[in-house]
Design a protein around this motif. Structure first.
Motif, mmCIF file in Angstrom:
data_model
loop_
_atom_site.group_PDB
_atom_site.id
_atom_site.type_symbol
_atom_site.label_atom_id
_atom_site.label_comp_id
_atom_site.label_asym_id
_atom_site.label_seq_id
_atom_site.Cartn_x
_atom_site.Cartn_y
_atom_site.Cartn_z
ATOM 1 N N ALA A 141 0.814 -1.211 0.000
ATOM 2 C CA ALA A 141 0.000 0.000 0.000
ATOM 3 C C ALA A 141 0.855 1.272 0.000
ATOM 4 O O ALA A 141 0.628 2.184 -0.794
ATOM 5 C CB ALA A 141 -0.958 -0.014 1.186
ATOM 6 N N GLY A 142 1.856 1.349 0.861
ATOM 7 C CA GLY A 142 2.701 2.540 0.943
ATOM 8 C C GLY A 142 3.514 2.776 -0.314
ATOM 9 O O GLY A 142 3.644 3.904 -0.780
ATOM 10 N N GLY A 143 4.066 1.722 -0.889
ATOM 11 C CA GLY A 143 4.854 1.845 -2.112
ATOM 12 C C GLY A 143 4.012 2.248 -3.307
ATOM 13 O O GLY A 143 4.436 3.048 -4.149
ATOM 14 N N VAL A 144 2.805 1.717 -3.385
ATOM 15 C CA VAL A 144 1.901 2.067 -4.483
ATOM 16 C C VAL A 144 1.508 3.541 -4.375
ATOM 17 O O VAL A 144 1.494 4.270 -5.370
ATOM 18 C CB VAL A 144 0.660 1.149 -4.494
ATOM 19 C CG1 VAL A 144 -0.380 1.646 -5.481
ATOM 20 C CG2 VAL A 144 1.064 -0.282 -4.814
ATOM 21 N N LEU A 166 5.687 -4.333 4.737
ATOM 22 C CA LEU A 166 7.001 -4.781 4.290
ATOM 23 C C LEU A 166 7.773 -5.343 5.473
ATOM 24 O O LEU A 166 7.547 -4.934 6.614
ATOM 25 C CB LEU A 166 7.800 -3.604 3.722
ATOM 26 C CG LEU A 166 7.217 -2.845 2.537
ATOM 27 C CD1 LEU A 166 8.063 -1.626 2.215
ATOM 28 C CD2 LEU A 166 7.093 -3.750 1.334
ATOM 29 N N ASN A 167 8.718 -6.241 5.189
ATOM 30 C CA ASN A 167 9.602 -6.683 6.265
ATOM 31 C C ASN A 167 10.780 -5.720 6.372
ATOM 32 O O ASN A 167 10.848 -4.719 5.657
ATOM 33 C CB ASN A 167 10.047 -8.144 6.056
ATOM 34 C CG ASN A 167 10.935 -8.337 4.838
ATOM 35 O OD1 ASN A 167 11.493 -7.388 4.275
ATOM 36 N ND2 ASN A 167 11.076 -9.579 4.420
ATOM 37 N N ASP A 168 11.735 -6.009 7.244
ATOM 38 C CA ASP A 168 12.862 -5.099 7.469
ATOM 39 C C ASP A 168 13.812 -5.002 6.272
ATOM 40 O O ASP A 168 14.638 -4.101 6.206
ATOM 41 C CB ASP A 168 13.632 -5.500 8.723
ATOM 42 C CG ASP A 168 14.205 -6.913 8.658
ATOM 43 O OD1 ASP A 168 13.767 -7.704 7.801
ATOM 44 O OD2 ASP A 168 15.089 -7.223 9.473
ATOM 45 N N ARG A 169 13.691 -5.908 5.303
ATOM 46 C CA ARG A 169 14.509 -5.851 4.087
ATOM 47 C C ARG A 169 13.753 -5.221 2.914
ATOM 48 O O ARG A 169 14.216 -5.263 1.788
ATOM 49 C CB ARG A 169 14.979 -7.249 3.699
ATOM 50 C CG ARG A 169 15.901 -7.867 4.732
ATOM 51 C CD ARG A 169 16.400 -9.232 4.323
ATOM 52 N NE ARG A 169 15.356 -9.977 3.625
ATOM 53 C CZ ARG A 169 15.599 -10.946 2.748
ATOM 54 N NH1 ARG A 169 16.823 -11.299 2.476
ATOM 55 N NH2 ARG A 169 14.619 -11.574 2.144
ATOM 56 N N GLY A 170 12.577 -4.652 3.176
ATOM 57 C CA GLY A 170 11.805 -3.998 2.130
ATOM 58 C C GLY A 170 11.055 -4.948 1.220
ATOM 59 O O GLY A 170 10.648 -4.567 0.129
ATOM 60 N N ARG A 173 5.180 -8.458 2.684
ATOM 61 C CA ARG A 173 4.707 -9.575 3.509
ATOM 62 C C ARG A 173 3.233 -9.797 3.242
ATOM 63 O O ARG A 173 2.478 -8.835 3.289
ATOM 64 C CB ARG A 173 4.895 -9.243 4.990
ATOM 65 C CG ARG A 173 6.316 -9.288 5.438
ATOM 66 C CD ARG A 173 6.458 -9.048 6.906
ATOM 67 N NE ARG A 173 5.594 -9.971 7.649
ATOM 68 C CZ ARG A 173 5.215 -9.772 8.892
ATOM 69 N NH1 ARG A 173 5.599 -8.703 9.547
ATOM 70 N NH2 ARG A 173 4.439 -10.628 9.500
ATOM 71 N N PRO A 174 2.729 -10.952 2.927
ATOM 72 C CA PRO A 174 3.493 -12.181 2.738
ATOM 73 C C PRO A 174 4.237 -12.219 1.410
ATOM 74 O O PRO A 174 5.244 -12.875 1.301
ATOM 75 C CB PRO A 174 2.451 -13.275 2.819
ATOM 76 C CG PRO A 174 1.181 -12.653 2.407
ATOM 77 C CD PRO A 174 1.282 -11.211 2.827
ATOM 78 N N GLY A 175 3.740 -11.531 0.382
ATOM 79 C CA GLY A 175 4.495 -11.339 -0.854
ATOM 80 C C GLY A 175 4.704 -12.563 -1.709
ATOM 81 O O GLY A 175 4.139 -13.621 -1.463
ATOM 82 N N LEU A 176 5.543 -12.382 -2.722
ATOM 83 C CA LEU A 176 5.827 -13.423 -3.711
ATOM 84 C C LEU A 176 7.291 -13.829 -3.754
ATOM 85 O O LEU A 176 7.648 -14.742 -4.469
ATOM 86 C CB LEU A 176 5.449 -12.925 -5.118
ATOM 87 C CG LEU A 176 4.003 -12.540 -5.345
ATOM 88 C CD1 LEU A 176 3.849 -11.838 -6.690
ATOM 89 C CD2 LEU A 176 3.130 -13.765 -5.285
ATOM 90 N N GLY A 177 8.144 -13.116 -3.058
ATOM 91 C CA GLY A 177 9.577 -13.347 -3.187
ATOM 92 C C GLY A 177 10.122 -12.590 -4.376
ATOM 93 O O GLY A 177 9.483 -11.684 -4.909
#
Length: 189
Positions: A141-144, A166-170, A173-177
């Protein structure tokens, strides 16, 4: 499916007539703007390229942008850009860059922090495009919101789904990798 929805806003107008292979006359149509380029973000955007090319009624140029996110700062780093530049001749060329397309369609399957999308939009705006359509499969949401706010008067953002954090690596979450790793069957870092 996202491409069809995103491109539904393009104007279609009659451009003339033609004869079918079996002798029937039919009306031909073209889309406007006629100067369109597809801009996949390397390498994951390549997975969306063929699908978008089949949606458009005629072949369009493809210009690649290579951007990656620095793992420490999470800021985008450009490593490849094949947008052409032609120096305008002041007496005959329109203002700006005459080699720029009227519409650039950015293909990037994931928008996490929004930094890469913002960098791509800035690059295309500086190149001289008049309008940008950004198509992604998944976004945070924030990036969009960050990408949509970069050039709001000339940018449309089309997203298949939104995850909230997002996790601490940007990474979403849960995401696609890493979509590029998944697409090209390579082992991630």
């Amino acid at each position: 499916m996202l491409g069809i929805e995103a491109l539904a806003s393009l104007d279609v107008r009659q451009s003339g007539t033609d004869i079918s292979p079996i002798g029937y006359e039919f009306t031909t149509e073209t889309i406007s703007p006629t100067s369109i380029t597809l801009v996949p973000i390397l390498r994951s955007g390549l997975g969306m390229l063929d699908a978008l090319q089949t949606v458009l009624p005629y072949p369009v140029s493809v210009h690649h942008l290579g951007l990656f996110r620095d793992p420490l700062s999470l800021h985008p780093v450009e490593y490849y850009n094949n947008l052409p530049f032609t120096r305008p001749n002041s007496s005959t060329a329109p203002e700006g860059n005459p080699s720029a397309a009227n519409l650039a369609i950015i293909l990037d399957p994931v928008i996490a922090t929004g930094g890469t999308a913002v960098a791509a939009i800035q690059t295309l705006k500086e190149w001289g495009v008049q309008r940008v359509i950004l198509i992604s499969v998944l976004g945070c949401a924030g990036g969009v919101a960050k990408a949509a706010g970069e050039w709001p008067e000339a940018t449309e953002v089309w997203i298949g789904g939104i995850d909230e954090e997002l996790n601490d690596r940007g990474m979403i979450r849960p995401g696609l990798g890493d979509v590029g790793d998944r697409l090209f069957l390579t082992i991630g870092k």
